[in-house]
Scaffold this motif. Sequence first.
Motif, short mmCIF file in Angstrom:
data_model
loop_
_atom_site.label_atom_id
_atom_site.label_comp_id
_atom_site.label_asym_id
_atom_site.label_seq_id
_atom_site.Cartn_x
_atom_site.Cartn_y
_atom_site.Cartn_z
N PRO A 186 0.82 -1.21 0.00
CA PRO A 186 0.00 0.00 0.00
C PRO A 186 0.86 1.27 0.00
O PRO A 186 1.89 1.33 0.67
CB PRO A 186 -0.79 -0.10 1.30
N ILE A 223 -0.69 4.38 4.36
CA ILE A 223 -0.97 3.65 5.60
C ILE A 223 -1.56 4.68 6.57
O ILE A 223 -0.95 5.72 6.82
CB ILE A 223 0.32 3.05 6.21
N PRO A 224 -2.77 4.41 7.11
CA PRO A 224 -3.37 5.38 8.03
C PRO A 224 -2.46 5.69 9.22
O PRO A 224 -1.70 4.83 9.68
CB PRO A 224 -4.65 4.68 8.51
N LEU A 275 -8.37 -5.92 0.65
CA LEU A 275 -8.19 -5.15 1.88
C LEU A 275 -9.37 -5.46 2.78
O LEU A 275 -10.52 -5.39 2.35
CB LEU A 275 -8.18 -3.65 1.58
N LYS A 296 -11.78 5.00 3.77
CA LYS A 296 -10.37 4.99 4.14
C LYS A 296 -9.67 3.76 3.54
O LYS A 296 -8.53 3.85 3.11
CB LYS A 296 -10.19 5.04 5.64
N ILE A 348 -6.30 3.53 1.05
CA ILE A 348 -5.16 2.61 1.20
C ILE A 348 -4.92 1.85 -0.11
O ILE A 348 -3.78 1.65 -0.51
CB ILE A 348 -5.42 1.60 2.35
#
Length: 135
Positions: A37, A40-41, A121, A130, A134
């Motif tokens: 990814p 990344i949060p 995901l 969200k 990603i």
Amino acid sequence: FHIDHGEYIELVPRETGSIDEESKEIIPQSWEGTYYPTFIPEGYTLLEAYEGGSSKFFIFSNDKGETFDFTVSPVGATKTGIDNENMIVSEIDINGIKGSSWEKEETCLLIWVQYEQQFELYSDFIEINKLKKIA
């Protein structure tokens, strides 16, 4: 990016993000070139990376123990089963590619196919928009 040669355009893939040093230590060296990814949060880090059959699994976690999973598999190599009771199923756009999403309460799953790879995901903690970021 691309290079215009007049009669044709050469498409040249390039990395759009970099993997932090801590995550590089977790990912097996033999996985070089594997998709990862680009977003990344905040607060999430790579907890684990492992291979199962022909699939590569990445598990990310934050300090609250909330996780999301990113899986890369050759197209047709895996089957995904989900509980479809009260599930909201949608066709979505993921970076210009058609994909599918499944949502039920806190559970979200995205699946799309690109470059002969199937990407998934999954999270019980991150909402669908969200997860799309990603992806």
